[in-house]
Design an enzyme around this catalytic site. Structure first.
Site, short mmCIF file in Angstrom:
data_model
loop_
_atom_site.label_atom_id
_atom_site.label_comp_id
_atom_site.label_asym_id
_atom_site.label_seq_id
_atom_site.Cartn_x
_atom_site.Cartn_y
_atom_site.Cartn_z
N GLY A 24 0.78 -1.24 0.00
CA GLY A 24 0.00 0.00 0.00
C GLY A 24 0.81 1.28 0.00
O GLY A 24 0.31 2.33 0.40
N ASN A 82 1.84 3.04 -2.59
CA ASN A 82 1.22 3.99 -3.53
C ASN A 82 -0.05 4.59 -2.93
O ASN A 82 -0.30 5.80 -3.05
CB ASN A 82 0.91 3.31 -4.87
CG ASN A 82 2.12 3.25 -5.76
OD1 ASN A 82 2.55 4.25 -6.33
ND2 ASN A 82 2.72 2.07 -5.87
N MET A 133 -3.95 -6.77 -7.22
CA MET A 133 -3.46 -7.83 -8.10
C MET A 133 -4.58 -8.78 -8.54
O MET A 133 -4.41 -10.00 -8.52
CB MET A 133 -2.31 -8.57 -7.42
CG MET A 133 -1.17 -7.66 -6.97
SD MET A 133 -0.58 -6.53 -8.25
CE MET A 133 0.85 -7.42 -8.78
N ARG A 134 -5.70 -8.23 -8.92
CA ARG A 134 -6.81 -9.03 -9.42
C ARG A 134 -7.26 -8.45 -10.76
O ARG A 134 -7.08 -7.26 -11.02
CB ARG A 134 -8.00 -8.97 -8.44
CG ARG A 134 -7.65 -9.40 -7.04
CD ARG A 134 -7.22 -10.86 -6.97
NE ARG A 134 -8.31 -11.75 -7.26
CZ ARG A 134 -8.89 -12.54 -6.35
NH1 ARG A 134 -8.45 -12.54 -5.11
NH2 ARG A 134 -9.87 -13.33 -6.70
N ASN A 164 -4.97 2.28 -13.37
CA ASN A 164 -4.01 1.39 -12.73
C ASN A 164 -2.59 1.92 -12.94
O ASN A 164 -2.33 2.62 -13.92
CB ASN A 164 -4.12 -0.01 -13.36
CG ASN A 164 -3.18 -1.01 -12.74
OD1 ASN A 164 -3.04 -1.09 -11.52
ND2 ASN A 164 -2.50 -1.79 -13.57
N HIS A 218 1.45 0.57 -13.23
CA HIS A 218 2.20 -0.66 -13.47
C HIS A 218 3.68 -0.32 -13.57
O HIS A 218 4.06 0.65 -14.23
CB HIS A 218 1.71 -1.30 -14.77
CG HIS A 218 2.33 -2.65 -15.02
ND1 HIS A 218 1.97 -3.77 -14.30
CD2 HIS A 218 3.29 -3.04 -15.89
CE1 HIS A 218 2.69 -4.80 -14.72
NE2 HIS A 218 3.50 -4.38 -15.67
C1 GAR Z 1 3.45 -1.27 -7.46
O1 GAR Z 1 4.77 -1.33 -7.93
C2 GAR Z 1 2.48 -1.33 -8.63
O2 GAR Z 1 2.95 -0.71 -9.79
C3 GAR Z 1 2.37 -2.83 -8.85
O3 GAR Z 1 2.30 -3.35 -7.54
C4 GAR Z 1 3.09 -2.53 -6.68
C5 GAR Z 1 2.28 -2.24 -5.44
O4 GAR Z 1 3.07 -1.62 -4.46
N1 GAR Z 1 1.22 -3.16 -9.63
C6 GAR Z 1 1.22 -4.07 -10.59
O5 GAR Z 1 2.17 -4.77 -10.85
C7 GAR Z 1 -0.09 -4.19 -11.36
N2 GAR Z 1 0.01 -5.04 -12.47
P1 GAR Z 1 2.38 -0.87 -3.23
O6 GAR Z 1 1.37 -1.85 -2.63
O7 GAR Z 1 3.50 -0.61 -2.28
O8 GAR Z 1 1.74 0.37 -3.73
#
Ligand code: GAR
Length: 181
Positions: A12, A14, A84-85, A99, A101
């Site tokens: 979490g 972000n 991640m769903r 989203n 990425h």
């Molecule tokens: C982030 O790096 C985001 O870009 C990635 O998961 C991480 C979550 O970090 N998302 C993906 O890969 C989506 N396909 P966080 O929970 O510390 O924000």
């Protein structure tokens, strides 16, 4: 005030930045996770934002639960922050969602994008913010920010720089989507 919800599955970080940067400018109605033990739950609690843990485990059920939960709440934007769903076609028809990425899409869709970017043949890497469609990391790109790989840098250092780019950019793009489109 514009209304958003944040979906997350993991640490979490972000989400935390979005809360810090936008809590005075938009209404963060709630933070929603599919994982009972997601670290981010604590972040939402500390920020005093309602946290919902989805009960369903399977994809279709989970999407239906999410749709039913968010319906009629007049949400302007669903913000995926490490959720991640896969969101269903029904969900993306109903809600505008974005989203983030950690790669320069279309490079390295799906999981482990940071590791894959670190190991690939390109000199650059970066992040992508995009609208969510029914595919995995396939929606229309809104913004990409690049960095150059550095000589001698290890995966951890590279990952930190990618994460910093995410933290610096996601809130700005959310604001832009909410207030200029
Ligand atoms: C982030 O790096 C985001 O870009 C990635 O998961 C991480 C979550 O970090 N998302 C993906 O890969 C989506 N396909 P966080 O929970 O510390 O924000």
């Amino acid at each position: 005030m514009k209304k958003i919800v944040i979906l997350f599955s993991g640490s979490g970080t972000n989400m935390q930045k979005i809360i810090e940067n936008l809590k005075e400018k938009v209404e963060i109605l709630e933070c929603i996770t599919d994982k009972t033990k997601a670290k981010g739950i604590e972040i939402a609690k500390i920020a005093n934002i309602k946290t919902t843990i989805l009960k369903s485990k399977k994809g279709t059920e989970l999407n239906n639960e999410l749709i039913a939960h968010l319906k009629d709440k007049n949400i302007d934007l669903v913000v995926c922050a490490g959720f991640m769903r896969i969101l269903s076609p029904e969900f993306v028809k109903e809600f505008k969602a974005i989203n983030i990425h950690p790669s320069l899409l279309p490079r390295h869709k799906g999981i482990n994008a940071i590791e894959k970017s670190f190991e690939d043949k390109f000199d650059d890497a970066g992040i992508t913010i995009h609208f969510v469609d029914e595919g995995v990391d396939t929606g229309k790109i809104i913004s990409q920010v690049k960095l150059l790989k550095e000589e001698g840098e290890n995966l951890q250092e590279f990952g930190k720089r990618i994460q910093k780019l995410e933290h610096e950019n996601y809130s700005k793009v959310i604001e832009k989507i909410l207030f200029t489109f």
